[in-house]
Design a protein around this motif. Structure first.
Motif, PDB file in Angstrom:
ATOM      1  N   ASN A   2     -62.541  41.401 -59.383  1.00 11.18           N
ATOM      2  CA  ASN A   2     -62.229  41.253 -60.884  1.00 11.18           C
ATOM      3  C   ASN A   2     -63.303  41.830 -61.594  1.00 11.18           C
ATOM      4  OD1 ASN A   2     -59.977  39.609 -60.405  1.00 11.18           O
ATOM      5  ND2 ASN A   2     -61.088  37.631 -60.430  1.00 11.18           N
ATOM      6  N   LYS A  30     -54.227  45.886 -61.523  1.00  8.32           N
ATOM      7  CA  LYS A  30     -53.201  44.754 -61.068  1.00  8.32           C
ATOM      8  C   LYS A  30     -52.746  43.974 -61.979  1.00  8.32           C
ATOM      9  CE  LYS A  30     -51.888  41.877 -57.091  1.00  8.32           C
ATOM     10  NZ  LYS A  30     -52.460  41.341 -56.021  1.00  8.32           N
ATOM     11  N   ASN A  31     -53.668  42.976 -62.670  1.00  5.32           N
ATOM     12  CA  ASN A  31     -53.243  42.307 -63.780  1.00  5.32           C
ATOM     13  C   ASN A  31     -54.437  42.061 -64.690  1.00  5.32           C
ATOM     14  OD1 ASN A  31     -51.722  40.111 -64.851  1.00  5.32           O
ATOM     15  ND2 ASN A  31     -53.147  38.611 -64.074  1.00  5.32           N
ATOM     16  N   GLU A  33     -55.804  39.666 -67.971  1.00  2.00           N
ATOM     17  CA  GLU A  33     -55.447  38.451 -68.502  1.00  2.00           C
ATOM     18  C   GLU A  33     -56.405  38.362 -69.661  1.00  2.00           C
ATOM     19  OE1 GLU A  33     -55.415  33.779 -67.854  1.00  2.00           O
ATOM     20  OE2 GLU A  33     -55.933  34.997 -66.200  1.00  2.00           O
ATOM     21  N   THR A  45     -60.196  39.075 -68.229  1.00  2.00           N
ATOM     22  CA  THR A  45     -60.332  39.546 -66.767  1.00  2.00           C
ATOM     23  C   THR A  45     -59.443  40.203 -66.048  1.00  2.00           C
ATOM     24  OG1 THR A  45     -58.952  37.739 -66.071  1.00  2.00           O
ATOM     25  CG2 THR A  45     -61.263  37.153 -66.370  1.00  2.00           C
ATOM     26  N   GLU A  47     -57.864  41.889 -62.770  1.00  2.00           N
ATOM     27  CA  GLU A  47     -57.321  41.802 -61.214  1.00  2.00           C
ATOM     28  C   GLU A  47     -57.257  43.186 -60.834  1.00  2.00           C
ATOM     29  OE1 GLU A  47     -55.150  39.838 -57.552  1.00  2.00           O
ATOM     30  OE2 GLU A  47     -54.627  39.345 -59.702  1.00  2.00           O
ATOM     31  N   ASN A  49     -56.480  46.306 -58.177  1.00  2.00           N
ATOM     32  CA  ASN A  49     -55.521  46.535 -56.736  1.00  2.00           C
ATOM     33  C   ASN A  49     -56.353  46.250 -55.563  1.00  2.00           C
ATOM     34  OD1 ASN A  49     -52.819  47.032 -57.953  1.00  2.00           O
ATOM     35  ND2 ASN A  49     -53.601  48.890 -58.620  1.00  2.00           N
ATOM     36  N   ALA A  50     -55.777  45.576 -54.598  1.00  2.00           N
ATOM     37  CA  ALA A  50     -56.515  45.256 -53.426  1.00  2.00           C
ATOM     38  C   ALA A  50     -56.873  46.758 -52.499  1.00  2.00           C
ATOM     39  CB  ALA A  50     -55.610  44.403 -52.370  1.00  2.00           C
ATOM     40  N   ASP A  83     -63.429  34.163 -60.059  1.00  2.00           N
ATOM     41  CA  ASP A  83     -62.633  34.550 -61.274  1.00  2.00           C
ATOM     42  C   ASP A  83     -62.952  34.001 -62.449  1.00  2.00           C
ATOM     43  OD1 ASP A  83     -60.886  35.615 -59.165  1.00  2.00           O
ATOM     44  OD2 ASP A  83     -59.704  33.724 -58.852  1.00  2.00           O
TER      45      ASP A  83
END
Length: 88
Positions: A2, A30-31, A33, A45, A47, A49-50, A83
């Motif tokens: 993150n 990816k996300n 928030e 925050t 996230e 991508n893996a 997180d």
């Protein structure tokens, strides 16, 4: 992994922050928030991508750190282990 972005201007809406960060991060995000938008304690925050290697978070954080949004200078850091935002 993150990213944490702090020092978001209270005048910025959640949508403004999200759009700015998604534009800046492109396919790496990816996300996104946004927490406490519209307050002095607002932060985001992101996230990643893996597929992104771990060092990419640090590189991206350095690129975001110092950018202006809503008249304030953003602070960004990569968070490899949690997180939760760092204590202020």
């Amino acid at each position: 992994m993150n990213l944490i972005v702090r020092n978001i201007a209270p005048s910025c809406s959640e949508q403004e922050v999200r759009e700015f960060l998604q534009h800046e991060l492109g396919h790496y995000a990816k996300n996104v928030e946004v927490i406490d938008a519209g307050t002095p304690a607002a932060y985001a925050t992101i996230e990643l991508n893996a597929e992104a290697p771990p060092y990419v978070g640090d590189v991206i954080a350095r690129q975001i750190h110092g950018k202006q949004l809503g008249g304030q200078t953003l602070e960004a850091s990569a968070d490899l282990f949690s997180d939760e935002p760092p204590a202020q």
